[in-house]
Write a protein that holds these residues in place. Sequence first.
Motif, short mmCIF file in Angstrom:
data_model
loop_
_atom_site.label_atom_id
_atom_site.label_comp_id
_atom_site.label_asym_id
_atom_site.label_seq_id
_atom_site.Cartn_x
_atom_site.Cartn_y
_atom_site.Cartn_z
N TYR A 1 20.12 27.31 17.47
CA TYR A 1 19.55 28.63 17.25
C TYR A 1 20.16 29.24 15.99
CZ TYR A 1 17.60 28.02 21.83
OH TYR A 1 16.88 27.51 22.88
N LYS A 2 19.29 29.78 15.15
CA LYS A 2 19.72 30.33 13.86
C LYS A 2 19.91 31.84 13.88
CE LYS A 2 18.99 26.55 11.20
NZ LYS A 2 19.99 25.98 10.35
N ALA B 1 29.51 26.14 19.19
CA ALA B 1 29.19 26.14 20.61
C ALA B 1 29.37 27.56 21.11
CB ALA B 1 30.12 25.19 21.36
N MET B 2 28.42 28.04 21.86
CA MET B 2 28.49 29.36 22.46
C MET B 2 28.50 29.13 23.97
SD MET B 2 28.56 31.05 19.67
CE MET B 2 28.39 32.75 20.17
N PHE B 3 29.60 29.50 24.63
CA PHE B 3 29.78 29.24 26.06
C PHE B 3 29.29 30.42 26.88
CE2 PHE B 3 32.56 26.27 24.04
CZ PHE B 3 32.70 25.20 24.91
N ASP C 1 19.23 35.56 19.44
CA ASP C 1 18.78 34.58 20.43
C ASP C 1 19.85 34.28 21.47
OD1 ASP C 1 16.29 34.33 19.20
OD2 ASP C 1 16.95 32.64 17.96
N LEU C 2 21.11 34.46 21.12
CA LEU C 2 22.22 34.14 22.03
C LEU C 2 22.29 35.11 23.21
CD1 LEU C 2 24.87 33.33 19.32
CD2 LEU C 2 23.49 31.72 20.64
N PHE D 1 24.70 27.57 18.02
CA PHE D 1 24.34 28.62 17.08
C PHE D 1 24.74 28.17 15.68
CE2 PHE D 1 25.99 32.50 14.82
CZ PHE D 1 24.75 33.00 14.45
N ALA D 2 23.83 28.25 14.73
CA ALA D 2 24.11 27.86 13.34
C ALA D 2 23.82 29.03 12.41
CB ALA D 2 23.28 26.65 12.95
#
Length: 178
Positions: free
Chosen positions: A27-28, A159-161, A32-33, A150-151
């Motif tokens: 996801y850019k 990495a998004m936990f 979105d996160l 996430f980029a």
Amino acid sequence: MARAIQNECRTTSMVDSKAFFKRLPIYKRFVDLANPTIYQDFPSDWSVALVDIVDSTKAIADGNYKAVNMAGASLLSAMRNTLKADPLPTIFGGDGAAVALPDEETEAAKGVLLSCQHWVEEALQLKMRVALVPVRAIHEAGQSIRVARFAPSDHVDYAMFDGGGLAWAEDAMKKGLF
């Protein structure tokens, strides 16, 4: 739909499991996160390697904040230099860090954890807790540990936990359960 993805991830074969993180969509947009449906459960045949600096608050108050940060980050560098899995989902918390990895990497990860612990104690004069917590144990405790990628640019992704599983694993480490 999200439940089906979670169940699929928990039963993924070992061959597919190693590529779990690499296969996740990237996801850019940061916004979105906030959508919980993009996060996927780690497969049950993964583990989480964790480190935590004992009495880090005191060490930081004593002016050793750089040593505390270096100690926490040592796990990330050592794992990336040692393990075959790439990319690795990692998280850094200042006085600690975590790396999720497929179970086939756990033997190597044990050596990395012990080496980091020894180096931190010898070189930095800090005490480091280490643990290797199976994702299966996190799931059996009724916790979830989920991840998204996430980029913010084409050259970096994180990495998004999500879920309480990582906090549960850290607490279990501090209690000496793993």
